[in-house]
Design a protein around this motif. Sequence first.
Motif, PDB file in Angstrom:
ATOM      1  N   SER A  73       0.805  -1.213   0.000  1.00  0.00           N
ATOM      2  CA  SER A  73       0.000   0.000   0.000  1.00  0.00           C
ATOM      3  C   SER A  73       0.842   1.270   0.000  1.00  0.00           C
ATOM      4  O   SER A  73       0.324   2.361  -0.138  1.00  0.00           O
ATOM      5  CB  SER A  73      -0.931   0.015   1.221  1.00  0.00           C
ATOM      6  OG  SER A  73      -0.175  -0.003   2.415  1.00  0.00           O
ATOM      7  N   THR A  74       2.157   1.146   0.175  1.00  0.00           N
ATOM      8  CA  THR A  74       3.030   2.318   0.181  1.00  0.00           C
ATOM      9  C   THR A  74       3.188   2.846  -1.234  1.00  0.00           C
ATOM     10  O   THR A  74       3.558   2.105  -2.143  1.00  0.00           O
ATOM     11  CB  THR A  74       4.408   1.957   0.763  1.00  0.00           C
ATOM     12  OG1 THR A  74       4.235   1.453   2.076  1.00  0.00           O
ATOM     13  CG2 THR A  74       5.304   3.181   0.796  1.00  0.00           C
ATOM     14  N   ARG A  75       2.926   4.154  -1.411  1.00  0.00           N
ATOM     15  CA  ARG A  75       2.980   4.730  -2.750  1.00  0.00           C
ATOM     16  C   ARG A  75       3.603   6.111  -2.718  1.00  0.00           C
ATOM     17  O   ARG A  75       3.468   6.849  -1.741  1.00  0.00           O
ATOM     18  CB  ARG A  75       1.571   4.844  -3.355  1.00  0.00           C
ATOM     19  CG  ARG A  75       0.972   3.518  -3.761  1.00  0.00           C
ATOM     20  CD  ARG A  75      -0.395   3.706  -4.408  1.00  0.00           C
ATOM     21  NE  ARG A  75      -0.936   2.442  -4.868  1.00  0.00           N
ATOM     22  CZ  ARG A  75      -0.702   1.905  -6.046  1.00  0.00           C
ATOM     23  NH1 ARG A  75       0.085   2.538  -6.900  1.00  0.00           N
ATOM     24  NH2 ARG A  75      -1.238   0.758  -6.403  1.00  0.00           N
ATOM     25  N   LEU A  76       4.272   6.427  -3.801  1.00  0.00           N
ATOM     26  CA  LEU A  76       4.735   7.785  -4.047  1.00  0.00           C
ATOM     27  C   LEU A  76       3.804   8.372  -5.102  1.00  0.00           C
ATOM     28  O   LEU A  76       3.747   7.868  -6.230  1.00  0.00           O
ATOM     29  CB  LEU A  76       6.179   7.775  -4.542  1.00  0.00           C
ATOM     30  CG  LEU A  76       6.781   9.153  -4.863  1.00  0.00           C
ATOM     31  CD1 LEU A  76       6.856  10.016  -3.614  1.00  0.00           C
ATOM     32  CD2 LEU A  76       8.157   8.999  -5.498  1.00  0.00           C
ATOM     33  N   ASN A  77       3.052   9.405  -4.739  1.00  0.00           N
ATOM     34  CA  ASN A  77       2.032   9.974  -5.616  1.00  0.00           C
ATOM     35  C   ASN A  77       2.359  11.411  -5.980  1.00  0.00           C
ATOM     36  O   ASN A  77       2.928  12.159  -5.174  1.00  0.00           O
ATOM     37  CB  ASN A  77       0.655   9.929  -4.950  1.00  0.00           C
ATOM     38  CG  ASN A  77       0.137   8.519  -4.767  1.00  0.00           C
ATOM     39  OD1 ASN A  77       0.504   7.617  -5.516  1.00  0.00           O
ATOM     40  ND2 ASN A  77      -0.699   8.313  -3.775  1.00  0.00           N
ATOM     41  N   LEU A  78       1.982  11.806  -7.174  1.00  0.00           N
ATOM     42  CA  LEU A  78       2.123  13.181  -7.635  1.00  0.00           C
ATOM     43  C   LEU A  78       0.716  13.724  -7.899  1.00  0.00           C
ATOM     44  O   LEU A  78      -0.061  13.117  -8.649  1.00  0.00           O
ATOM     45  CB  LEU A  78       2.963  13.230  -8.919  1.00  0.00           C
ATOM     46  CG  LEU A  78       3.599  14.571  -9.274  1.00  0.00           C
ATOM     47  CD1 LEU A  78       4.655  14.942  -8.248  1.00  0.00           C
ATOM     48  CD2 LEU A  78       4.229  14.518 -10.663  1.00  0.00           C
ATOM     49  N   TYR A  79       0.395  14.848  -7.262  1.00  0.00           N
ATOM     50  CA  TYR A  79      -0.942  15.415  -7.357  1.00  0.00           C
ATOM     51  C   TYR A  79      -0.911  16.801  -7.986  1.00  0.00           C
ATOM     52  O   TYR A  79       0.062  17.555  -7.839  1.00  0.00           O
ATOM     53  CB  TYR A  79      -1.589  15.542  -5.978  1.00  0.00           C
ATOM     54  CG  TYR A  79      -1.963  14.231  -5.330  1.00  0.00           C
ATOM     55  CD1 TYR A  79      -3.179  13.626  -5.596  1.00  0.00           C
ATOM     56  CD2 TYR A  79      -1.106  13.614  -4.428  1.00  0.00           C
ATOM     57  CE1 TYR A  79      -3.533  12.423  -4.992  1.00  0.00           C
ATOM     58  CE2 TYR A  79      -1.441  12.418  -3.817  1.00  0.00           C
ATOM     59  CZ  TYR A  79      -2.655  11.833  -4.104  1.00  0.00           C
ATOM     60  OH  TYR A  79      -3.005  10.643  -3.508  1.00  0.00           O
ATOM     61  N   LEU A  80      -2.013  17.142  -8.650  1.00  0.00           N
ATOM     62  CA  LEU A  80      -2.226  18.486  -9.183  1.00  0.00           C
ATOM     63  C   LEU A  80      -3.323  19.155  -8.353  1.00  0.00           C
ATOM     64  O   LEU A  80      -4.414  18.607  -8.212  1.00  0.00           O
ATOM     65  CB  LEU A  80      -2.644  18.425 -10.656  1.00  0.00           C
ATOM     66  CG  LEU A  80      -3.011  19.763 -11.306  1.00  0.00           C
ATOM     67  CD1 LEU A  80      -1.758  20.612 -11.478  1.00  0.00           C
ATOM     68  CD2 LEU A  80      -3.694  19.541 -12.655  1.00  0.00           C
ATOM     69  N   ARG A  81      -3.013  20.309  -7.784  1.00  0.00           N
ATOM     70  CA  ARG A  81      -3.990  21.059  -7.003  1.00  0.00           C
ATOM     71  C   ARG A  81      -4.321  22.340  -7.755  1.00  0.00           C
ATOM     72  O   ARG A  81      -3.516  23.263  -7.826  1.00  0.00           O
ATOM     73  CB  ARG A  81      -3.446  21.390  -5.623  1.00  0.00           C
ATOM     74  CG  ARG A  81      -4.358  22.294  -4.793  1.00  0.00           C
ATOM     75  CD  ARG A  81      -3.795  22.539  -3.401  1.00  0.00           C
ATOM     76  NE  ARG A  81      -3.779  21.311  -2.630  1.00  0.00           N
ATOM     77  CZ  ARG A  81      -3.440  21.261  -1.330  1.00  0.00           C
ATOM     78  NH1 ARG A  81      -3.105  22.364  -0.694  1.00  0.00           N
ATOM     79  NH2 ARG A  81      -3.445  20.108  -0.694  1.00  0.00           N
TER      80      ARG A  81
END
Length: 629
Positions: free
Chosen positions: A46-54
């Motif tokens: 379940s460990t993830r590196l995520n990139l988000y757009l805000r």
Amino acid sequence: GHYISVDRSHEGEKAILSSPELHSEEWSCIRLIYQIASTSESSSDSTRLNLYLRQEGESFDRLLWSAKEPSDSWLIASLDLANSTKKYKVSMILEDAKGFIVHIFCYEIFMMVSTIAECDFEENHLCGFMNRWNPNVNWFVGGGNIRNSQSVLPKDHTLNSELGHYMYVDSVYVKHFQEVAQLISPRTTAPMSGCLSFYYQLKQESSIVFTVYLRDMSGFYDEIWKTESALSAAWTVAEVDFNAPYPVEVIFEVAFNSAKGGYVALDDIAFSPVYCSNQTGIPFNPAEASCNFEEDLCNFYQDQKDGPGWSRVKVKRNVYRTGDHTTGFGYYLLANTKFTSQPGYIGRLYGPTLPGNLQYCLRFYYALYGFFKMSGTLAVYIFEENHVVQEKIWSVLDSPKGVWTQAEISFKKPMPCKVRASSLHPFLSAKYICSFKQWPFIIDLLPPNPGECTFEKDECMFTQKKQGRGSWHRRRGPTPTSYTGPRGDHTTGVGYYMYIEASDMVYGQRAYLTSRTLRGTSGKLCLTFFYHMYGAGTGLLSVYLKKEGDDEEIPLWRRTGEQSISWLRGLIEYESEKNHQIIFEAIRGVSIRSDTAVDDILFQAGSCLEVEEIQFSSGYPDSLNEIEF
């Protein structure tokens, strides 16, 4: 050099790296060079590196990219950001480490006005382009004082210098007929169309085939350019119209027939949103082939010689007749044998002409009534222009009666074509609504809309205050009690929804479905959802706004009593500059026929296009069984 890292994340904590506020009205490309290191004993799925757009004014962060696989070397991720007038931030977040030892390293985050299909090969990351390994022939970096091949060219195209770089592939180690080398771009992440250009040199001593393909996520190859001719030793520009409304990789492929075939060099791959040629005609807009029939038939039509097979009608909300799928009380198309005396009656609905050589997804909803046998009662055909022969691409096999059921069809034809929906049965009452998407079914593999919950996989961003009695339940199909609750969900007709089971509750008992905390914004917000309140003892459904730091909940919307046998659409427009939560409260009515359900919840920035009046009265309409034409 330097990099930034996260050495450990404790359970319940997140590591967040946020960009400054950005603004670009042109296409942008984000390139990330990263590494995830974890021991096998401590790794967590379940460990993830995520990139988000805000984006400015949005309550949700949009997931752009995600990775979880450990590696022992630096990796490159590239993705496109479509042009937008809104300001935005990009955040990199390590999530759900749950106490496991995880090391995250980030060497570079690079943003530029470009697309991921572009590259001049001057940087060592090669813009994320990758060679597909072949034991005998591969793409290599040329130039920059590299002198390891007889086929190295004197100068690159970008700098016109011996120190410049390019990609090349030669035939020196070819051992088999039709040895193939592939150079693969990163996968596009936003719809793109325009002109793809590149410079190449081709030296041919025996047969060489140089081809450019688009490859979608299902592995389908679409050839867009090809050359087999021998050219002089000079850089030559190639231009090709590029249309990628769905995620694709650009593949540069060279095939050799012998070790003395020659070489191909490649440099300065570029993209322009303007088509290369003086292309006549406008790129296909899926909206032109879509219709919800609320205003008219859009670009659909019927052949006059077929007679009035399909009628555009609406049903007032009531407890006997199902309304349309769009809102529950709007228009849809109806084919009903009571409107004709013809035996073996056929109704045909024709769609607009679709451009050839594009991948399409046709999605529509239908409901069937009055059948002993459903097979073949509704079918979809496709036929190319100037061809009499038509191809059946879908037909009903079996379906829940009286439930709006979703159908999806993916197809591609080399020539312009049309879609036709046909109904055939002595006793037919079918309802039809459709939408086109120039997008294959692999759309389901893309990151979901962060503000949308269909409950197909889980409860999304929603949680409950209490479990057991007075709880919301996730379910598919009809509810256990007769004469109450939906017969299927709103999303597909065979999926999941949330509901309260009245037989497990007592009169007046409440159940709460609460969203996670949403970010406050300065503008208006629109909440859309579908609700189902059918049953003689139906109670109350309310929606509340709970602002951070406030004790009181603000009522936004309410319905009481039996409303309809159909799913109905609810629209709520509200404002909150503070972080907040949305709460759905269902109250059990006077009898067990009080099941209440919700589905397809969607949060959007901006005003609602249509705002319904808040009703606090009983839902019984004046006319219970009326069809309007």
